[in-house]
Write an enzyme that holds these catalytic residues in place. Structure first.
Site, short mmCIF file in Angstrom:
data_model
loop_
_atom_site.label_atom_id
_atom_site.label_comp_id
_atom_site.label_asym_id
_atom_site.label_seq_id
_atom_site.Cartn_x
_atom_site.Cartn_y
_atom_site.Cartn_z
N GLY A 185 -22.76 -31.35 7.74
CA GLY A 185 -23.23 -32.03 8.94
C GLY A 185 -24.67 -32.48 8.79
O GLY A 185 -25.05 -33.58 9.24
N ASN A 193 -25.41 -26.41 20.05
CA ASN A 193 -24.97 -25.25 19.26
C ASN A 193 -25.48 -23.92 19.80
O ASN A 193 -24.95 -22.88 19.47
CB ASN A 193 -25.40 -25.42 17.80
CG ASN A 193 -26.84 -25.85 17.66
OD1 ASN A 193 -27.26 -26.87 18.20
ND2 ASN A 193 -27.63 -25.07 16.95
N CYS A 207 -30.20 -21.30 12.00
CA CYS A 207 -31.32 -21.94 11.31
C CYS A 207 -32.65 -21.38 11.81
O CYS A 207 -33.66 -21.47 11.15
CB CYS A 207 -31.29 -23.44 11.55
SG CYS A 207 -29.65 -24.09 11.55
#
Ligand SMILES: *Cc1c(COP(=O)(O)O)cnc(C)c1O
Length: 380
Positions: free
Chosen positions: A69, A150, A324
């Site tokens: 992605g 997300n 992340c």
């Protein structure tokens, strides 16, 4: 072990795994080779392209394969920016709660002189149409907004935004990594020009993503070389990864309605259970217009990191926001943007259910969160 971190990545489905096996062993041909083994690989890639196109209402020729992605997002943002003459202003509109593969790329582009507007979001995490309208400039070339977030799962009004900019000639990219395979995604209904997805978020393999590019639009490659992927993405195809992604998207879309009900029920049950034992907690994000499996909560003034680690020692995997971010101690940019103060942002945990979670597991998670919460509270 209970895995409830499906927004970070998902378990490869058995069917996807098995579909990949021949291409990791006997059928190892290069899809560009003209001989028998090459043609076998080529046919497998063709089938996967068709499965993906069908899943999102696109044509086969509108799908290109990438490594993830992040690559698809980079490809659109970087390509649209380099397409343009450098003497004129180039303006991009995005939101302030995008994934870092969009935000970091935008900040790199800003250093190269591209102008970027980061739209705010409301308390539920939704971009407003009037803010989009207000941000438009004659030099606006691209709008890039995620379909679903997300960290909190909020779904953006993508079709409405595309309606708003219809006839302006502005290109519209959507990061649909969290949405594809989890809610219905149709590129015509959404009215978008580019759409990003990634296999490992819908029970496919890691290292395999795709980009939808509306027919007639052209992008410069990020990776130059051979003529693979219509000349937009050079490099020998990851045949096994592509085949696994094709299988996984077919399977996920087939299961969407069933899974969506099940996941919503598990989220409801989690909220009910935690409500019974934890005095105060906040749900971060929209409670209705969101992905079925994501629940992001802040428990009354305790550290989300500590809770995550305690749960982890008990064999329960949840996260504090995005994977992340987890290496830094900075509070999540998404929670700050929806107006949470720093201490509330730092007390978030994200439970994200997926295909292999059960209601029994929800019971265990609720019990362990409650007892861990009490333990931490007593230490304070
Ligand atoms: C996971 C994720 C990405 C990145 O996808 P990778 O395949 O891991 O590079 C991009 N956007 C969103 C919204 C995501 O959740």
């Amino acid at each position: 072990m209970i895995y409830a971190d499906n927004a970070s990545t998902t378990q490869l489905s058995k069917g996807a795994f098995e579909s990949m096996l021949p291409y990791l062993s006997s059928d190892y041909g290069n899809a560009s080779s003209r001989h028998m083994l090459g043609v076998r690989a080529q046919n497998a890639v063709k089938l996967a392209r068709n499965q993906i196109a069908n899943a999102i209402g696109a044509e086969n020729s509108e799908i290109i394969f990438t490594s993830c992605g992040s690559e698809s997002n980079n490809l659109v943002l970087q390509s649209v920016s380099t397409n343009l003459s450098t003497d004129k202003e180039t303006h991009i509109i995005t939101s302030s709660i995008e994934h870092h593969s969009v935000l970091s790329t935008c900040s790199m582009l800003e250093k190269r002189g591209i102008k970027v507007t980061y739209l705010p979001v409301d308390g539920r995490g939704v971009v407003s149409l009037s803010d989009v309208k207000r941000a438009l400039r004659p030099s606006t070339k691209l709008i890039s907004i995620m379909l679903a977030n997300n960290e909190i799962g909020t779904i953006q009004p993508i079709a409405e935004i595309s309606q708003l900019i219809k006839d302006t000639g502005i290109l519209f990219h959507v990061d649909a990594v969290q949405a594809v395979g989890h809610i219905q995604v149709n590129v015509s209904n959404l009215g978008v020009d580019f759409l990003t997805a990634s296999a490992h978020k819908f029970n496919g393999p890691k290292g395999s993503g795709f980009l939808y590019i509306r027919s007639g639009l052209k992008l410069h490659p990020l990776i130059y070389g051979g003529e693979q992927e219509f000349g937009i993405r050079a490099g020998t195809e990851n045949v096994a990864g592509i085949v696994g992604m094709g299988y996984a998207i077919w399977e996920s879309v087939k299961l969407i309605d069933y899974e969506s009900c099940r996941l919503k029920e598990m989220v409801k049950e989690t909220i009910r259970g935690i409500k019974d034992t934890v005095e105060t907690f906040l749900i971060n994000g929209d409670s209705d217009n969101k992905l079925p499996g994501i629940l992001n909560i802040s428990l009354n003034s305790i550290s989300g990191q500590s809770l995550m680690h305690i749960l982890s020692m008990k064999g329960i995997c949840v996260s504090t926001g995005s994977a992340c971010n987890s290496l830094s101690d900075e509070p999540s940019h998404v929670l700050l943007q929806i107006g949470r103060p720093k201490n509330i942002a730092n007390s978030q945990i994200r439970i994200s259910y997926g295909r292999y979670n059960t209601l029994e597991e929800v019971g265990v998670i609720v019990r362990e969160i409650s007892s861990s919460y009490k333990k931490i509270k007593n230490l304070l």
